[in-house]
Design an enzyme around this catalytic site. Structure first.
Site, PDB file in Angstrom:
ATOM      1  N   ASP A  16      41.469  14.144  60.800  1.00  0.00           N
ATOM      2  CA  ASP A  16      42.536  15.015  60.313  1.00  0.00           C
ATOM      3  C   ASP A  16      43.688  14.228  59.693  1.00  0.00           C
ATOM      4  OD1 ASP A  16      40.871  16.714  61.762  1.00  0.00           O
ATOM      5  OD2 ASP A  16      42.520  18.002  62.378  1.00  0.00           O
ATOM      6  N   ARG A  96      54.703  14.973  73.332  1.00  0.00           N
ATOM      7  CA  ARG A  96      55.074  15.349  71.962  1.00  0.00           C
ATOM      8  C   ARG A  96      56.540  15.101  71.622  1.00  0.00           C
ATOM      9  NH1 ARG A  96      50.201  14.351  71.473  1.00  0.00           N
ATOM     10  NH2 ARG A  96      48.712  16.019  71.033  1.00  0.00           N
ATOM     11  N   ASP A 125      51.457  22.313  69.627  1.00  0.00           N
ATOM     12  CA  ASP A 125      52.010  21.023  69.224  1.00  0.00           C
ATOM     13  C   ASP A 125      52.873  21.115  67.975  1.00  0.00           C
ATOM     14  OD1 ASP A 125      51.031  19.619  71.345  1.00  0.00           O
ATOM     15  OD2 ASP A 125      49.248  18.873  70.314  1.00  0.00           O
ATOM     16  N   SER A 177      37.432  19.087  71.825  1.00  0.00           N
ATOM     17  CA  SER A 177      38.414  18.114  71.350  1.00  0.00           C
ATOM     18  C   SER A 177      39.115  17.470  72.542  1.00  0.00           C
ATOM     19  CB  SER A 177      39.445  18.789  70.439  1.00  0.00           C
ATOM     20  OG  SER A 177      40.215  19.722  71.173  1.00  0.00           O
TER      21      SER A 177
END
Length: 403
Positions: A16, A96, A125, A177
């Site tokens: 990505d 994050r 996120d 994932s």
């Protein structure tokens, strides 16, 4: 596209963000600086830096933030005893804001016009990255390609990568994932999207299958000072070393797995599997020390605030004034939370077998069932009658005369 000359991208080295790097250069005509934060995901950090440069980044940062992550993000959440929806210790949620803070800092130092991330438009996120960015630099521009481009899924990204000569990672295809840091690993998507399907065998990375864990229990002691863990089995350690030690011990015994359906901030329910071995031990041990050092009403008040605090962190409001204010309250009452908890670990379970503290409010002379000279049991009669007064009045009105 808006005119942007320089972008700092949160870069993982995966498909990505590699595509995003090239896509931003092509569609914005901008210089891209890659930033990879080492929060404990392993050797891939340095590999990501090299790959970013090979993919076209003008510069690549790879910063070791592990100690800071544990000290300034994991430990405050432990001090607050925070758990989202009663089960999730929020390992992704607390990483994050640290990554986003560094994104903003690097963008400022590099004179960049914008920051960019690879979070999808369905997840939490994106919210966490951007709320942090705007809280720290209100005029920052954010590029979120998953909300902008026409790609629909992984196949489109692979085709674009091949077209642009971007190396596509040759890794075993996983039916889910993964996101990892020092505190936890999360598993989502793919086969896990069906909440009835059991996690695939061999999925878990940090913890041994409880069925294969040692047949002999292990006891450990964790010491706290002012709510912060400082020692394991009497050996003092820094934040990073301590968490790594507990991860190893808990992982060996299969402690720290949860499989939940949570409520994302964006509105949907999501099934996630998380393993937080060392963090689970810290949470249990911390509550044990609190049980003998915190006043009852102070603890009950704090416990009422835990769901609100956890939602703030989970939803991305780490740098919001309400989270900061609430953290000050949490930390203030932690000043007396010093002591040691003893835990027994066995086959996926961790439970308290003892707790002690020089600041303990536990008074053996008062609580004992044996003869004592400090508590008059007859006093309880008046206490009960006073507590019952409103109940008796209510009952008398409800039942009426003669009942």
């Amino acid at each position: 596209m808006e005119k942007i000359k320089k972008v700092v991208l949160a870069y993982s080295g995966g498909l990505d963000t590699s595509v995003i790097l090239a896509w931003i250069k092509e569609n914005y005509g901008a210089e891209v600086i890659a930033f990879t934060a080492d929060v404990g995901q392993g050797e891939e950090v340095e590999e990501a830096k090299q790959k970013a440069l090979a993919t076209g980044a003008s510069k690549a940062y790879a910063l070791d933030l592990r100690e800071e992550f544990v000290r300034d993000f994991v430990f405050p959440v432990i001090r607050a005893a925070a758990v989202y929806e009663n089960q999730y210790l929020m390992g992704t949620s607390i990483a994050r804001p640290l990554i986003a803070r560094e994104l903003v800092r690097i963008a400022r130092e590099e004179g960049a016009d914008a920051i960019a991330h690879g979070a999808t438009g369905k997840g939490n996120d994106q919210v966490r990255f951007e709320l942090t960015a705007y809280a720290l630099q209100p005029d920052i521009k954010v590029i979120a390609p998953w909300r902008e481009w026409s790609f629909k899924g992984r196949t489109d990204l692979i085709n674009y990568a091949k077209e642009k000569g971007i190396p596509v990672p040759v890794t075993p295809e996983r039916p889910y994932s993964i996101d990892a840091n020092l505190f936890h690993i999360s598993y989502e998507g793919g086969v896990l999207e069906d909440p009835w399907v059991a996690p695939p065998k061999g999925m878990w990375r940090l913890t041994r299958d409880p069925e294969d864990a040692p047949d002999v229990p292990e006891e450990i002691e964790i010491e706290f000072e002012a709510g912060n863990p400082v020692a394991v089995n009497g050996q003092r350690m820094g934040p990073l070393e301590l968490l790594q030690c507990l991860n190893q011990i808990a992982g060996k015994h299969g402690v720290g797995r949860v499989d939940i359906v949570e409520n994302r901030f964006v509105g949907m329910k999501s099934r996630g599997c998380y393993e937080t071995p060392g963090g689970t031990l810290l949470h249990i041990a911390h509550r044990a020390v609190e049980s003998i050092t915190l006043d009852r009403e102070v603890m009950h008040l704090r416990d009422q605030l835990i769901p609100q605090y956890a939602e703030m962190v989970y939803n991305g409001f780490w740098y919001a004034p309400e989270r900061i204010a609430l953290q000050k309250f949490m930390d203030d009452i932690q000043q007396r939370v010093s002591g040691v908890a003893r835990l027994k670990l066995y086959k996926g379970n961790a439970y308290v077998t003892g707790r002690k503290s020089d600041a303990s409010l536990y008074d053996h002379k008062t609580v004992t069932f044996e003869e004592d000279e400090v508590y008059n049991q007859a006093d309880a009669g008046g206490f009960i009658r006073l507590q019952a007064l409103r109940l008796r009045t209510h009952a008398a009105k409800r039942l009426g005369p003669g009942e």
